[in-house]
Scaffold this motif. Structure first.
Motif, PDB file in Angstrom:
ATOM      1  N   PRO A 170      -5.369  -4.038  -6.547  1.00 26.67           N
ATOM      2  CA  PRO A 170      -6.455  -3.408  -7.326  1.00 26.67           C
ATOM      3  C   PRO A 170      -6.311  -1.893  -7.424  1.00 26.67           C
ATOM      4  CG  PRO A 170      -7.333  -4.985  -5.736  1.00 26.67           C
ATOM      5  CD  PRO A 170      -5.872  -4.843  -5.437  1.00 26.67           C
ATOM      6  N   THR A 171      -5.724  -1.264  -6.397  1.00 29.81           N
ATOM      7  CA  THR A 171      -5.492   0.180  -6.472  1.00 29.81           C
ATOM      8  C   THR A 171      -4.008   0.434  -6.256  1.00 29.81           C
ATOM      9  OG1 THR A 171      -5.987   0.413  -4.127  1.00 29.81           O
ATOM     10  CG2 THR A 171      -7.788   0.809  -5.657  1.00 29.81           C
ATOM     11  N   PHE A 172      -3.438   1.283  -7.102  1.00 27.86           N
ATOM     12  CA  PHE A 172      -2.015   1.608  -6.936  1.00 27.86           C
ATOM     13  C   PHE A 172      -1.751   2.988  -7.516  1.00 27.86           C
ATOM     14  CE2 PHE A 172      -0.625   0.697 -11.347  1.00 27.86           C
ATOM     15  CZ  PHE A 172      -1.643  -0.131 -11.800  1.00 27.86           C
ATOM     16  N   ALA A 173      -0.600   3.549  -7.149  1.00 28.63           N
ATOM     17  CA  ALA A 173      -0.270   4.911  -7.575  1.00 28.63           C
ATOM     18  C   ALA A 173       1.097   4.926  -8.221  1.00 28.63           C
ATOM     19  CB  ALA A 173      -0.278   5.855  -6.384  1.00 28.63           C
ATOM     20  N   VAL A 204      -5.064   2.726  -1.119  1.00 28.06           N
ATOM     21  CA  VAL A 204      -4.142   2.378  -2.217  1.00 28.06           C
ATOM     22  C   VAL A 204      -3.078   1.432  -1.674  1.00 28.06           C
ATOM     23  CG1 VAL A 204      -2.404   3.330  -3.785  1.00 28.06           C
ATOM     24  CG2 VAL A 204      -4.620   4.481  -3.497  1.00 28.06           C
ATOM     25  N   GLU A 205      -2.875   0.309  -2.367  1.00 26.48           N
ATOM     26  CA  GLU A 205      -2.065  -0.773  -1.809  1.00 26.48           C
ATOM     27  C   GLU A 205      -0.618  -0.775  -2.280  1.00 26.48           C
ATOM     28  OE1 GLU A 205      -4.191  -4.588  -2.015  1.00 26.48           O
ATOM     29  OE2 GLU A 205      -5.990  -3.359  -2.294  1.00 26.48           O
ATOM     30  N   ALA A 206      -0.321  -0.097  -3.387  1.00 27.05           N
ATOM     31  CA  ALA A 206       1.052  -0.100  -3.883  1.00 27.05           C
ATOM     32  C   ALA A 206       1.396   1.269  -4.450  1.00 27.05           C
ATOM     33  CB  ALA A 206       1.239  -1.170  -4.957  1.00 27.05           C
ATOM     34  N   PRO A 251     -11.369   5.699  -1.518  1.00 28.65           N
ATOM     35  CA  PRO A 251     -10.694   6.872  -2.090  1.00 28.65           C
ATOM     36  C   PRO A 251     -11.563   8.130  -2.085  1.00 28.65           C
ATOM     37  CG  PRO A 251     -10.990   5.120  -3.752  1.00 28.65           C
ATOM     38  CD  PRO A 251     -11.331   4.539  -2.415  1.00 28.65           C
ATOM     39  N   GLN A 252     -12.867   7.963  -2.277  1.00 29.06           N
ATOM     40  CA  GLN A 252     -13.756   9.136  -2.242  1.00 29.06           C
ATOM     41  C   GLN A 252     -13.721   9.801  -0.865  1.00 29.06           C
ATOM     42  OE1 GLN A 252     -17.726   8.643  -3.895  1.00 29.06           O
ATOM     43  NE2 GLN A 252     -18.502  10.352  -2.671  1.00 29.06           N
ATOM     44  N   PRO A 275       1.159   1.671   1.718  1.00 30.61           N
ATOM     45  CA  PRO A 275       1.290   0.900   0.475  1.00 30.61           C
ATOM     46  C   PRO A 275       2.673   0.237   0.350  1.00 30.61           C
ATOM     47  CG  PRO A 275       1.023   3.289   0.039  1.00 30.61           C
ATOM     48  CD  PRO A 275       0.917   3.100   1.501  1.00 30.61           C
ATOM     49  N   CYS A 276       2.733  -0.898  -0.344  1.00 31.62           N
ATOM     50  CA  CYS A 276       4.013  -1.513  -0.709  1.00 31.62           C
ATOM     51  C   CYS A 276       4.715  -0.588  -1.697  1.00 31.62           C
ATOM     52  CB  CYS A 276       3.798  -2.845  -1.433  1.00 31.62           C
ATOM     53  SG  CYS A 276       2.828  -4.003  -0.538  1.00 31.62           S
TER      54      CYS A 276
END
Ligand SMILES: [Zn+2]
Length: 349
Positions: A170-173, A204-206, A251-252, A275-276
């Motif tokens: 759901p969250t990634f960079a 963040v997961e990825a 994240p906040q 993160p992966c």
């Protein structure tokens, strides 16, 4: 500027969220000026809050939101964060620049007015030379370069987005490749933190490493300003005032810790799940009006595909999965001809 759409739903939207969405910084200017900071607004939707007295070692942080006008979750999150900070301005421990990317598109609840702003952060614009967003990209690039040129201290740019479609992560960079080395820079004299660790703190997961050639805002800052940069995707698109704040709480909190340079929260040794890691295997470019893609609107980001599978066809040419397994992100056959219609990734670890 009055905006009928925002006014209609105003009851659900706090004053600080409405102000930031309209690129109105008057409340923040008031609070931080009184506290002795130097405030500068180099253009519409851009605010710099710089310490008048701190030493040159103070880190520079750029937070940008609303580069895509319909991605409102990060606008809400940043408004709440700045609201809290404005109540205790002395806690701001970095030189901060805020960019509200595309106020005209935000006001119309649209991704962009004429063209995707996040493909224009370069002088290579092809057929998009004269769209409304090029003027905006030029203004943002100019102010960003000036902000980061002020100081030799560590520089970070986090460009905050939400994705159009659901995602296995759901969250990634998206991290420009040059940031991998720069990210190891010390955050300050007392606190050492890599971008990867900050992303882990933010939940963040990825992490996707992307080549330098991209024309996104974070690629521009990494390439031209030598910043540690990332495009951070924080969940899915939602209407202003209707985003689930609990999804953005982590994240906040990580952003609040970054702006306060809080070593307890950001310690690199804290127990967080890293993160992966992925890297880009191929870019899918839409070359003609005949471009067709196998994915539909429900395809999740990071959907795995196997070697030989057809990703897209474009007239005579066919894009296929080349590695044993690749993962698709940002599939979007509706982009203009000449632009990226998707990215294929491979796992790095
Ligand atoms: Zn976006």
């Amino acid at each position: 500027m009055k905006n009928t759409v925002l006014t209609a739903t105003a009851t659900a939207i706090s004053d600080s969220v409405r102000a930031l969405a309209a690129a109105d910084f008057s409340g923040l200017v008031q609070a931080f000026s009184v506290a002795g900071f130097t405030l500068n607004q180099p253009g519409q939707g851009m605010l710099q809050i710089v310490s008048s007295s701190a030493p040159a070692a103070r880190m520079s942080v750029l937070l940008s939101v609303g580069i895509h006008g319909d991605e409102t979750g990060p606008i809400e999150m940043l408004a709440h964060l700045l609201d809290e900070l404005a109540a205790a301005p002395q806690q701001l421990a970095v030189d901060l620049m805020i960019v509200v990317g595309n106020p005209a598109a935000i006001a119309q609840q649209r991704r962009f007015i004429e063209a995707d702003l996040n493909r224009l952060f370069s002088d290579k614009r092809g057929a998009l030379q004269s769209v409304a967003e090029t003027v905006r990209a030029d203004a943002i690039m100019h102010a960003t370069a000036a902000f980061f040129a002020r100081s030799a201290a560590p520089k970070w740019h986090l460009d905050l987005h939400t994705a159009i479609r659901p995602s296995h992560y759901p969250t990634f960079a998206i991290v420009p490749e040059s940031t991998i080395e720069a990210g190891k820079q010390a955050l300050s004299l007392t606190l050492s933190l890599s971008l990867t660790h900050w992303l882990a703190h933010a939940g963040v997961e990825a992490e996707v490493f992307s080549p330098q050639s991209a024309n996104t805002y974070s690629s521009f800052s990494a390439r031209e300003c030598a910043t540690v940069s990332a495009t951070v995707e924080l969940g899915q698109i939602g209407a202003l005032g209707q985003n689930d704040a609990s999804l953005l709480a982590q994240p906040q909190a990580a952003l609040a810790a970054l702006l306060r340079a809080d070593p307890l929260v950001l310690s690199a040794s804290a127990a967080v799940r890293l993160p992966c890691r992925f890297k880009v295997a191929q870019e899918i470019i839409k070359r003609s009006a005949d471009f067709r893609m196998g994915c539909d609107r429900n395809t999740h980001n990071f959907t795995p595909m196997q070697q030989g599978e057809i990703i897209a066809s474009d007239g005579e040419s066919v894009y296929r999965v080349q590695q044993a397994q690749e993962y698709i992100i940002f599939p979007n056959p509706d982009v203009r001809v000449g632009l990226r219609a998707g990215l294929m990734l491979v796992r790095q670890d």
